[in-house]
Design a protein around this motif. Structure first.
Motif, short mmCIF file in Angstrom:
data_model
loop_
_atom_site.label_atom_id
_atom_site.label_comp_id
_atom_site.label_asym_id
_atom_site.label_seq_id
_atom_site.Cartn_x
_atom_site.Cartn_y
_atom_site.Cartn_z
N PRO A 1 -17.18 19.20 26.67
CA PRO A 1 -18.29 19.48 25.75
C PRO A 1 -19.60 18.94 26.31
O PRO A 1 -19.63 17.89 26.94
N GLU A 2 -20.67 19.65 26.07
CA GLU A 2 -21.98 19.24 26.59
C GLU A 2 -22.39 17.90 26.01
O GLU A 2 -22.27 17.65 24.81
N GLY A 3 -22.85 17.00 26.88
CA GLY A 3 -23.36 15.71 26.44
C GLY A 3 -22.33 14.63 26.25
O GLY A 3 -22.68 13.48 25.98
N ILE A 4 -21.04 14.94 26.40
CA ILE A 4 -20.01 13.93 26.18
C ILE A 4 -20.06 12.88 27.29
O ILE A 4 -20.34 13.19 28.45
N THR A 5 -19.83 11.64 26.92
CA THR A 5 -19.88 10.55 27.89
C THR A 5 -18.53 10.38 28.58
O THR A 5 -17.50 10.89 28.11
N VAL A 6 -18.55 9.62 29.66
CA VAL A 6 -17.33 9.36 30.42
C VAL A 6 -16.27 8.70 29.54
O VAL A 6 -15.12 9.13 29.49
N ALA A 7 -16.66 7.65 28.83
CA ALA A 7 -15.71 6.91 28.00
C ALA A 7 -15.11 7.80 26.91
O ALA A 7 -13.91 7.73 26.62
N ASP A 8 -15.95 8.65 26.30
CA ASP A 8 -15.45 9.53 25.25
C ASP A 8 -14.46 10.56 25.80
O ASP A 8 -13.45 10.86 25.15
N LEU A 9 -14.75 11.09 26.99
CA LEU A 9 -13.85 12.08 27.56
C LEU A 9 -12.51 11.45 27.94
O LEU A 9 -11.45 12.00 27.64
N VAL A 10 -12.56 10.28 28.58
CA VAL A 10 -11.31 9.60 28.94
C VAL A 10 -10.52 9.26 27.68
O VAL A 10 -9.29 9.39 27.64
N GLY A 11 -11.23 8.88 26.62
CA GLY A 11 -10.57 8.55 25.36
C GLY A 11 -9.80 9.70 24.76
O GLY A 11 -8.83 9.50 24.01
N ARG A 12 -10.21 10.91 25.07
CA ARG A 12 -9.50 12.08 24.53
C ARG A 12 -8.08 12.18 25.06
O ARG A 12 -7.26 12.89 24.48
N GLY A 13 -7.83 11.49 26.16
CA GLY A 13 -6.47 11.46 26.66
C GLY A 13 -5.51 10.77 25.71
O GLY A 13 -4.28 10.93 25.83
N ARG A 14 -6.03 10.00 24.75
CA ARG A 14 -5.18 9.29 23.79
C ARG A 14 -4.92 10.10 22.53
O ARG A 14 -4.11 9.69 21.68
N TYR A 15 -5.58 11.24 22.37
CA TYR A 15 -5.45 12.01 21.13
C TYR A 15 -4.02 12.39 20.78
O TYR A 15 -3.64 12.35 19.60
N PRO A 16 -3.16 12.79 21.76
CA PRO A 16 -1.80 13.13 21.38
C PRO A 16 -1.03 11.98 20.72
O PRO A 16 -0.03 12.21 20.03
N ARG A 17 -1.50 10.75 20.93
CA ARG A 17 -0.81 9.59 20.37
C ARG A 17 -1.38 9.15 19.02
O ARG A 17 -0.91 8.17 18.43
N GLN A 18 -2.38 9.87 18.54
CA GLN A 18 -2.94 9.59 17.22
C GLN A 18 -2.22 10.44 16.18
O GLN A 18 -1.54 11.41 16.49
N GLY A 19 -2.36 10.06 14.93
CA GLY A 19 -1.73 10.83 13.86
C GLY A 19 -2.27 10.38 12.52
O GLY A 19 -3.22 9.60 12.43
N GLU B 1 -6.83 -0.52 25.95
CA GLU B 1 -6.33 -1.02 27.22
C GLU B 1 -5.94 0.12 28.15
O GLU B 1 -6.19 0.07 29.36
N ALA B 2 -5.32 1.16 27.59
CA ALA B 2 -4.92 2.32 28.40
C ALA B 2 -6.13 3.02 28.99
O ALA B 2 -6.14 3.43 30.15
N ILE B 3 -7.18 3.15 28.19
CA ILE B 3 -8.41 3.80 28.65
C ILE B 3 -9.09 2.97 29.73
O ILE B 3 -9.50 3.48 30.78
N ALA B 4 -9.18 1.66 29.49
CA ALA B 4 -9.81 0.77 30.47
C ALA B 4 -9.03 0.77 31.78
O ALA B 4 -9.63 0.81 32.87
N ASP B 5 -7.71 0.76 31.69
CA ASP B 5 -6.88 0.76 32.89
C ASP B 5 -7.06 2.06 33.68
O ASP B 5 -7.17 2.04 34.91
N ALA B 6 -7.13 3.18 32.97
CA ALA B 6 -7.31 4.47 33.63
C ALA B 6 -8.67 4.56 34.31
O ALA B 6 -8.80 5.06 35.43
N MET B 7 -9.70 4.05 33.65
CA MET B 7 -11.05 4.10 34.21
C MET B 7 -11.19 3.14 35.39
O MET B 7 -11.87 3.43 36.36
N LEU B 8 -10.53 2.00 35.29
CA LEU B 8 -10.57 1.04 36.39
C LEU B 8 -9.84 1.60 37.61
O LEU B 8 -10.31 1.47 38.74
N SER B 9 -8.70 2.24 37.37
CA SER B 9 -7.90 2.80 38.46
C SER B 9 -8.64 3.89 39.22
O SER B 9 -8.45 4.07 40.43
#
Length: 304
Positions: free
Chosen positions: A94-112, A123-131
């Motif tokens: 999506p236009e204008g989305i930040t790096v952190a917000d986009l990486v965070g979308r990787g966690r959506y399947p685990r929300q409910g 922690e999962a997001i920080a680890d992925a971004m650090l890696s």
């Protein structure tokens, strides 16, 4: 970090196509669990089509993809997303989305409805971004990034999903040589640390041999050869799959097969005449040039 468990992925008698044109024909494959598999082949041979079908983005006209022994088409989307992650070839954000917000979308399947955002998600997001070396640009919009930075952010999002199976379509696209190797080393780290099953499409045969445990060579929608890189990457297979004459020698660093193309203008010229004639006789390109010269009645200087 989530605890990874082993999941199986395979396909039986797949037929897949677009607009009435069949791309994959009666293809069966079993992805080795806990290994890095690399799909190689010439352009338009069906590599990306196979990956998309394994990820349930494409529905086969015949045959089935099996995830943990069940047809992937019968499994709910969220349940698939908890087991299998995909980085497509040309993702869009999506236009204008930040790096952190986009990486965070990787966690959506685990929300409910019940499970909300937790410290483990952070922690999962920080680890992925650090890696993937994108932590320092977390607040920047994706639109402002270079192609290489953007690609690393997409890989970070796929990693944040923390699936046991990870599919990546040409993940080194847009990356310079240093970052190509950093990404591939990262995938090896993930595989060794979590026994994560990884499947990726690569164009570079030498990188495929060095980083892949299992190679799948495709041509015209079918699998020509698969197995250990040393078994798959032979001069004959490369000639058959890519139409390219090569020499295959041991990689001086990794010991894996290294493909050296035989070009018309890049063969050594510092060899003795006898060796040069012998090399020309063994070189398919040289044979073709000699045949063309003979057909045109041209006498090459070396033949006088």
């Amino acid at each position: 970090m989530e605890t990874h468990v082993e999941h199986s992925l395979s396909a039986e008698h797949l037929a897949v196509g677009y607009d009435q044109r069949e791309i994959i024909h009666d293809l069966s494959v079993r992805i080795p669990t806990g290994k890095i598999s690399v799909i190689v082949g010439a352009n338009a041979c069906g590599k990306s089509t196979l990956l998309k079908t394994l990820a349930r983005l494409l529905k086969p006209s015949r045959g089935t993809v099996l995830l943990d022994g069940k047809s992937i088409q019968s499994i709910p989307t969220r349940a698939v997303a908890l087991k299998l992650g995909l980085l497509p070839q040309s993702p869009t954000a999506p236009e204008g989305i930040t790096v952190a917000d986009l990486v965070g979308r990787g966690r959506y399947p685990r929300q409910g409805w019940i499970r909300q955002w937790t410290k483990g998600d952070d922690e999962a997001i920080a680890d992925a971004m650090l890696s993937t070396d994108v932590l320092e640009i977390a607040d920047r919009p994706i639109d402002e990034l270079s192609g290489g930075q953007r690609q690393r952010v997409w890989i970070a999002m796929a990693l944040a999903q923390e699936t046991d199976i990870l599919l990546l379509d040409e993940p080194t696209t847009f990356l310079d040589l240093t970052h190509q190797f950093e990404v591939l080393d990262l995938l090896v780290d993930l595989n060794k640390r979590d026994q994560r099953t990884i499947v990726l499409v690569l164009h570079d045969l030498n990188q495929a041999c060095r980083f892949g445990d299992h190679l799948i060579a495709m041509k015209d929608g079918a699998i020509v050869a698969e197995g250990n890189p040393s078994e798959v990457i032979t001069e004959q297979v490369v000639q058959d799959v890519f139409g390219l004459a090569v020499k295959v020698i041991p990689d001086p660093v990794a010991g894996t097969p290294m493909v050296v193309p035989i070009g018309r203008h890049t063969t050594r010229t510092d060899q003795p005449a006898t060796n040069g004639r012998l090399a020309a006789a063994e070189n398919p390109a040289a044979k073709a040039l000699a045949a063309s010269a003979a057909a045109n009645g041209i006498c090459r200087p070396t033949d006088r």
